[in-house]
Design a protein around this motif. Structure first.
Motif, PDB file in Angstrom:
ATOM      1  N   LYS A  88     -11.892   5.454  13.117  1.00  0.00           N
ATOM      2  CA  LYS A  88     -10.624   5.059  12.529  1.00  0.00           C
ATOM      3  C   LYS A  88     -10.706   5.352  11.050  1.00  0.00           C
ATOM      4  CE  LYS A  88      -9.324   1.378  15.676  1.00  0.00           C
ATOM      5  NZ  LYS A  88      -9.086  -0.042  15.841  1.00  0.00           N
ATOM      6  N   LYS A  96      -8.996   4.623   7.373  1.00  0.00           N
ATOM      7  CA  LYS A  96      -7.981   3.881   6.633  1.00  0.00           C
ATOM      8  C   LYS A  96      -7.956   4.357   5.202  1.00  0.00           C
ATOM      9  CE  LYS A  96     -10.925  -0.151   6.055  1.00  0.00           C
ATOM     10  NZ  LYS A  96     -10.905  -1.603   6.122  1.00  0.00           N
ATOM     11  N   TRP A 109     -10.442   5.493   0.634  1.00  0.00           N
ATOM     12  CA  TRP A 109     -10.372   5.733   2.072  1.00  0.00           C
ATOM     13  C   TRP A 109     -11.738   5.470   2.682  1.00  0.00           C
ATOM     14  CZ3 TRP A 109      -9.874   9.242  -1.797  1.00  0.00           C
ATOM     15  CH2 TRP A 109     -10.904  10.180  -1.938  1.00  0.00           C
ATOM     16  N   CYS A 134       1.551  12.448  15.240  1.00  0.00           N
ATOM     17  CA  CYS A 134       1.427  12.135  13.821  1.00  0.00           C
ATOM     18  C   CYS A 134       2.798  11.707  13.327  1.00  0.00           C
ATOM     19  CB  CYS A 134       0.926  13.366  13.056  1.00  0.00           C
ATOM     20  SG  CYS A 134       0.779  13.035  11.284  1.00  0.00           S
ATOM     21  N   SER A 150      -5.754   6.852  13.019  1.00  0.00           N
ATOM     22  CA  SER A 150      -5.494   6.234  11.718  1.00  0.00           C
ATOM     23  C   SER A 150      -5.368   4.729  11.902  1.00  0.00           C
ATOM     24  CB  SER A 150      -4.200   6.764  11.133  1.00  0.00           C
ATOM     25  OG  SER A 150      -3.122   6.296  11.915  1.00  0.00           O
ATOM     26  N   TYR A 165      -3.337   3.098   7.114  1.00  0.00           N
ATOM     27  CA  TYR A 165      -3.302   4.285   6.257  1.00  0.00           C
ATOM     28  C   TYR A 165      -2.040   4.203   5.399  1.00  0.00           C
ATOM     29  CZ  TYR A 165      -4.870   9.070   5.271  1.00  0.00           C
ATOM     30  OH  TYR A 165      -5.382  10.196   4.672  1.00  0.00           O
TER      31      TYR A 165
END
Lengths: 878, 490
Positions: free
Chosen positions: B216, B218, B231, B354, B469, B472
């Motif tokens: 994952k 972030k 990130w 996405c 994600s 995010y």
């Protein structure tokens, strides 16, 4: 009544679970326990229903069988049911064992005299050993599960009665070495071993052959309860006194424990055996094992903590809460002996990492953060028991643990605490560095205030903001660089959202004067500089009632004057009066008189006008100190919402006598044997300074004439007071009880009334001597008195036991002033005058080693039993 | 180390009690010990009704926060852990471990083996961590594979029997309740010796090992001077090993390509038997340098029967997969927004999906929208004040896409439009949601040839990877945004 159907039981159990106390108080409550036991044997009910009945009995045995004897009967019945099960697989065996164990342990019936205990224990131990108690009791398919269950039952019984399995250590160890189920046996052995070590140490014994003796302790004979009895049934805590390990009654300085080399070897082998197979246990069970063994071996000679080392790396790698917690327990137990400085640093790093690892849930993060701040350091510097950042936790390690506005409230507060600790340590010279924790803290608080100021936002946001402010004020008191912007920011928050006034009042109540005083000033300025007709007027008044004091009087009074015109409803008027009251209390007089006069005329509400007038009168007539007391918080201090009631109590407190707890203690000293009347000597003692004390006595049963009150001008704790003399005027020669009341004034000017514990006047307190006859005439005088008693009076003979001091000692101690003729050490004649006009004559003659026969005469027959009791009690009274 | 009682309470806002006790279990033998250990400070475990009320009050889950209530709102009542003191009948029940998850409140009361006044530090109470594991275990059981309310009810009805296995006397034996269920269902007749307690039976069938790596990512992007974008990658390696034998040994190695980002903050499953010290010490707390351990990361273990998380890790990749900016300005009655997103060239340009969610908080419904986008489509949820930009499976060749437009809002009504305490004024964010299959951002993979299995038969080994994600965020660069301390470290 026949057995209930499945549905009837389901309904009944449902009703019970909804509220056990209500159900038990109802008509069906009484029979529930009995019905449950009998229906377990009913053939009409399914096993599933019976399991649910047993489940209930495991949760609520105290309600079903409220005393030990009922629990014993229940356990016996459950065991009978178990024995009667047909020899085929059944879902009932496990729950029956669990239920019988629960009934005995929770009901307090477990013990050597309990028949059920004596049946259950050997049965469980046999099952745990994997043997079948006979006649196909255990179907093959149930053997393993029952073996595990029996171990669990034994473990619970051992927890409730430490030492129960002391004699079975060798057996259990043998089973673990063979093919018993690893987890139940390991946990049982570890617990029994720990308890045995503690108990044996307490009686100064070693383990002996307990660890190697493989014979079953029952061996057909009765269960061995010796160790349980030695332990006094005291429960054993897992970590006896973490963190303050070196003090307290619970501490058993384990360094003194010594075992013979052979015992030490066996013990070590057993521990290694347990640790080696610990990997096979579930994580929560591994953790239990480590807690048990860690604190059992702590400080034990010949048992190096290094035994645990092979497990540590494996454990440190996991994210399991129980496992890391157990490692911390080992750390606390052994400190440097198990964790070098490098190990300590590694453990702290793993903890810090776990406290923020994105893969772990938030409650885990918070607990780890608590562990970081309570980290058991090898060499702690700060005070014990307070949360603090460990020395090794530098800013670098903390970086990821600092709060941000995106955290939920609990995480934010926990991390904020850490940030505060960092700020407290921040040196001045580091100021140039960016980002400074202090600066970050300021930004964060500003963000919190901004959220709290949101119109229509939930109260939780405001609460969070004030909690954060409070936390900062507590941790960083004495840091003006932090407090100044905090005060400024809070004032702005109030300006933006006056409805937060209750939060401000609460904050002012909680914080130290360092924040409170300047914040009060700023808030007062903010409120009084506003026009009096604000829609938030009620909040302003609430705030002003808190912050108004002697300073800036005119501005405050101007504001109130302006506001008065807009106080059109009862609420607002009360708010206004509350501020007046605060000003009164602060000693404001000048302009307030005018304001109160205006209010007493202008307010619409008659109640409001009355109050204003009352304040005006008080202000005009009472001197400042008395006014302060009159308006001060009442003694009873009930948290009532109504200002009127609270206020009323303030007046009552000042103007009336208060019922209060006794601030003075009285004890009876030795009595004086002079003069015509018996006099009681009282020793007063005050717990707080009190003035104008008046003690009033009342004799129960009017045995004596009414007693005069005794006056003491002042009593102070710690300052010795003169004894008080209380003359008694008996109407008949009998002991009595005196009721005592005290009336006094406290240092705050309140008059209080208190009921003291009663005083007792003993028979001997009434004794007076006869006038001394001339030298040599004693015997004649005594004989004359002796003869005069009969025939109206009474006569008796009493055996007076003598203590080691003999007759001479007894007389000199108790009867000396009354002796008329003495021929020590064997013979005495004693004459006692008992007011008002009775006499008691004693001849103590021909004493033996253990007692003396006493001939006694009196002219008042009612005295006889009192005299008898008195004489018999003399030896014991020494 | 034991629990006095455990509860499951469903949170039902809007109902008179705001909740219902769905399950409770008391442990009277532990209660008896509590009475002795706690002495004068002992407070009995209450009945369900009073407990429910006190807990909901303490957790602020009653619907009445209109007025200031000192016992709840006072600034000095600070809770920094999920462990509470509940006021019940004038006495305080402590410690109560409790947390809310998916509208279910999990609560238990651990035994404290000493007096409660003064309160001992939580760290010294062994039952606290056990209580947490107990509740997590119940939570995992209730929500693993559970899809609807009736399944939840079935699982709740299984709990009494399961706890008879997993926690018969209040001392937890296994937090994995599924194990206990399997134990009840298939009581293995001939359990051989030295069977791990966490493995309820043995597998019979074709040997196979399945390894899946889920990463994952972030991010917090600000596009601002003085504030660094951040990130982080969080990886989970899940395994399912179907192997015969009591204790088959398996070693799985995770490898990185030459330019891969080192794994850090590695936490392993308790079944892992040993760990390299480089794995134990590799941590995101330290400043990165070239000498960081970059694998292979070897994990020797004996697998349990069920699927399990072999390890978790984090990693600091050099660039975020999608870098973007979001500019939002209030212009009289409307908002003007400009968004730009750029996929990094090193990232696999083949998404399962996405999309960018652009919420507008504390405003009324969207009444008017004008926009222009270089790529993808825009969906408008007027009542929710939300825009969703559907980017699809691939970024265009340029790897860069943009969206600009103006949004107008109607009057605010509190019931329908979302409230957010952070996104006030022009403070706003957009949130990216995407998933890429057969890809990891760190490059981390489980090489099938490096998996060693010491068991009979050659197992079939399968490996899967995916990147998704999570949190995010790209913040409006034209307004203040909440920052973390890390963002200030430039």
């Amino acid at each position: 009544m026949g057995p209930l159907s499945r549905d009837a039981w389901a309904q009944r159990l449902g009703a019970f679970r909804a509220s056990p106390s209500a159900f038990m108080a109802g008509p069906e409550g009484e029979d529930l326990g009995r019905d449950l036991l009998s229906d377990l044997r009913s053939e009409k009910l399914s096993e599933q229903t019976k399991v649910s009945l047993l489940a209930l009995s495991m949760e609520y045995p105290a309600q079903l069988w409220p005393d030990a004897s009922a629990a014993e009967v229940a356990a016996t019945s459950l065991l009978d049911t178990l024995v009667l099960l047909p020899p085929r697989p059944s879902a009932l065996r496990r729950p029956l064992l669990l239920a019988a164990t629960t009934a005995l342990a929770a009901g307090g019936a477990l013990g050597p005299t309990s028949g059920a205990s004596c049946r259950l224990l050997p049965l469980l131990l046999g099952l745990a050993a994997g043997s079948d108690p006979g006649r196909g009791f255990v179907p093959a398919s149930e053997q393993r599960p029952l073996q595990a269950t029996a171990c669990e039952c034994l473990r619970e019984l051992e927890s409730c009665k430490p030492g129960l399995l002391g004699g079975s250590l060798g057996l259990l160890r043998g089973l673990l070495g063979q093919e018993g189920p690893v987890q139940p046996l390991s946990l049982l052995l570890a617990l029994a071993l720990r308890n045995t070590l503690v108990l044996q140490f307490r009686v100064g014994a070693g383990l002996g052959g307990l660890l190697t003796d493989k014979v079953s302790p029952t061996g057909g004979g009765p269960w061995d309860w010796t160790l349980v009895e030695e332990g006094d049934g005291r429960l054993q805590p897992q970590a006896p006194s973490w963190p303050a390990a070196e003090e307290g009654e619970g501490e058993r300085s384990l360094t003194a424990r010594e075992h013979s080399p052979e015992e030490a070897r066996e013990l070590r082998a057993a521990v290694i055996q347990l640790l080696d197979t610990s990997y096979l246990l579930t994580p929560v069970a591994q953790a239990q094992l480590l807690w048990l063994l860690g604190w059992a071996l702590r400080g034990l000679q010949g048992q190096p903590p290094a035994l645990f080392k092979p497990q540590l790396v494996r454990l440190l790698g996991t994210a399991q809460l129980t496992l890391l917690h157990a490692v911390l327990a080992l750390k606390a137990a052994f400190g440097e002996a198990l964790f070098t400085a490098q190990d300590e640093a590694l453990l702290l790093r793993r903890l810090t990492l776990a406290a923020q690892h994105p893969a772990l849930p938030p409650p885990t993060h918070l607990f780890y953060l608590h562990c970081v701040l309570s980290f058991p350091e090898n060499w702690p510097l700060g005070p014990e028991g307070e949360e603090a950042a460990p020395l090794l936790l530098g800013p670098q390690l903390c970086r990821g643990l600092l709060p941000s506005l995106l955290h939920d409230p609990m995480a934010l507060l926990a991390r904020l605490h850490l940030l505060c600790l960092l700020c407290a340590e921040e040196e001045e010279e580091e100021k140039g560095q960016l980002p400074s924790p202090r600066h970050y803290l300021e930004e964060l608080l500003a963000g919190l205030r901004q959220r709290a100021a949101l119109d229509g936002g939930p109260r939780a946001l405001a609460t969070l903001c004030f909690q954060a402010s409070y936390l900062v004020a507590c941790c960083l008191a004495g840091q003006p660089t932090v407090l100044t912007p905090l005060i400024h920011g809070l004032a702005q928050l109030y300006q933006a959202r006056p409805m937060l006034a209750p939060h401000f009042v609460d904050l002012l109540d909680q914080v130290d004067s360092e924040l409170r005083e300047p914040l009060k000033v700023v808030l007062r300025q903010m409120v009084v500089s506003r026009p009096g007709r604000d829609e938030a007027l009620c909040w302003h008044l609430q705030m002003l009632a808190k912050v108004a004091d002697g300073d800036a009087q005119s501005a405050t009074l101007n504001f109130l004057q302006a506001a008065a015109a807009h106080c059109t409803n009862w609420d607002l008027q009360q708010g206004l009066l509350r501020v007046c009251r605060a000003l009164l209390r602060a000693g404001v007089r000048g302009g307030l008189v005018d304001l109160l006069q205006v209010l007493a005329r202008q307010l619409e509400d008659p109640d409001g006008r009355d109050h204003a007038r009352l304040y005006y009168i008080l202000l005009a007539h009472l001197a400042a100190p008395k006014l302060g007391v009159a308006l001060g918080p009442s003694l009873a201090a009930p948290a009532l919402a109504s200002s009127l009631v609270a206020e009323n109590q303030g007046f009552v407190a000042a103007l009336m006598v208060q019922e209060a707890p006794a601030l003075v203690r009285l004890s009876v000293g030795s009595h004086r044997v002079k003069g015509p009347l018996p006099v009681l000597k009282l020793q007063p003692e005050a717990l707080e300074p009190i003035y104008s004390l008046e003690l009033r006595f009342r004799v129960e049963g009017q045995l004596y004439a009414p007693l005069e009150a005794v006056h003491v001008p002042c009593l102070c704790p710690g300052r010795p007071a003169r004894p008080l003399l209380l003359p008694l005027q008996p109407r008949c020669p009998a002991p009595a009880r005196l009721d005592v009341h005290a009336l006094y004034t406290t240092s705050t000017g309140l008059t209080c009334h208190a009921h003291l514990p009663p005083l007792f006047v003993n028979f001997a307190d009434l004794f007076l001597p006869f006038p001394q006859p001339p030298e040599g005439a004693g015997l004649g005088f005594f004989e004359e008195l002796w003869d005069s008693c009969l025939p109206e009076g009474a006569e008796s003979r009493v055996w007076c036991p003598l203590g080691p001091q003999g007759l001479e000692g007894l007389v000199s101690r108790h009867l000396e002033p009354f002796v008329v003729v003495a021929q020590p050490p064997t013979s005495y004649c004693v004459a006692i005058h008992l007011p008002p006009d009775s006499k008691l004559l004693l001849r103590l003659e021909a004493a033996l080693a253990d007692g003396v026969p006493v001939a006694l005469r009196t002219d008042d027959w009612a005295v006889l039993p009192l005299a008898g009791d008195y004489l018999r009690g003399l030896a014991a009274a020494v | 180390m034991a629990q006095r009682a455990v509860w499951l309470i469903s949170h039902e806002p809007g109902t008179p009690l705001c909740g219902t006790v769905r399950f409770s279990r008391r442990y009277p033998t532990v209660e008896k010990r509590a009475r002795v250990f706690n002495g004068a400070s002992y407070v009995p475990v209450p009945e369900d009704g009073p407990f429910l009320k006190a807990l909901l009050f303490e957790l602020r889950l009653l619907d009445d926060d209109k007025d200031f209530i000192e016992s709840r709102d006072s600034c000095s009542r600070i809770n920094k852990t999920s462990i509470y003191g509940l006021l019940i009948g004038g006495e305080e029940l402590w410690p109560v471990v409790a947390f809310l998850k998916n509208d279910m409140i999990y609560a238990c009361v651990p035994l404290v083996e000493q007096t409660l006044s003064p309160r001992p530090p939580l760290i010294s109470v062994s039952g606290v961590s056990q209580g947490f594991e107990f509740l997590f275990g119940i939570q995992d059981f209730l929500y693993s594979g559970q899809k609807n309310d009736s399944e939840l009810n079935t699982k709740l009805s299984q709990l009494p029997d399961l706890l008879l296995q997993a926690c018969p006397f209040g001392t937890l034996l296994d937090a994995n309740l599924q194990n206990s269920l399997d134990n009840t269902n298939f009581a293995s007749v001939t359990q051989p010796q030295k069977q791990p307690a966490w493995k309820t039976g043995t597998y019979k069938g074709k040997p196979q090992v399945s390894i899946s790596i889920t990463e994952k990512v972030k991010s917090m992007q600000y596009d601002k001077q003085g504030i660094a974008d951040t990130w982080q990658v969080v990886g989970t390696v899940t395994c399912k090993c179907d192997l015969e034998g009591i204790m088959p040994n398996v070693t799985i190695s995770l490898s990185l390509p030459t330019n891969g980002s080192p794994l850090q903050d590695i936490l392993v499953h308790p079944c892992v038997t040993s760990l390299d010290s480089a794995i134990l010490t590799s941590s995101s707390i330290d400043a990165m340098d070239d000498s960081a351990f970059s694998g292979p990361y070897k994990f020797p273990f004996t697998p349990p029967l069920e699927s399990f998380n072999l390890c978790f890790y984090t990693s600091q990749v050099p660039v975020p997969p999608i870098l973007g900016f979001y500019q939002m300005k209030e212009e009289e009655v409307q908002l003007r927004i400009t968004i730009n997103l750029k996929l990094h060239e090193s990232v696999k340009n083949n998404f399962e999906f996405c999309e960018a969610h652009i919420p507008f908080y504390n405003r009324g419904p969207i009444t008017h929208l004008e926009y222009k986008t270089s790529f993808g489509q825009l969906e408008v949820f007027r009542e929710k004040s939300l825009l969703i930009w559907i980017i699809g499976q691939k970024f265009p060749k340029s790897m860069e896409i943009s969206l600009s437009g103006t949004v107008t809002f109607g009057a605010k009504s509190h019931e329908k439009q979302p409230f957010d305490p952070i996104c006030t004024g022009e403070t706003a964010y957009l949130k990216l949601h995407f998933r890429i299959l057969d890809y990891t951002l760190t490059g981390c993979y489980a090489d099938q040839h490096s998996v060693q299995v010491f068991a009979s038969g050659k197992p079939k080994i399968s490996a899967h990877r995916k990147l998704i994600s999570s949190d995010y965020y790209i913040w409006n660069s034209k307004a203040p945004a909440p920052v973390t301390y890390g963002s200030l470290l430039l």
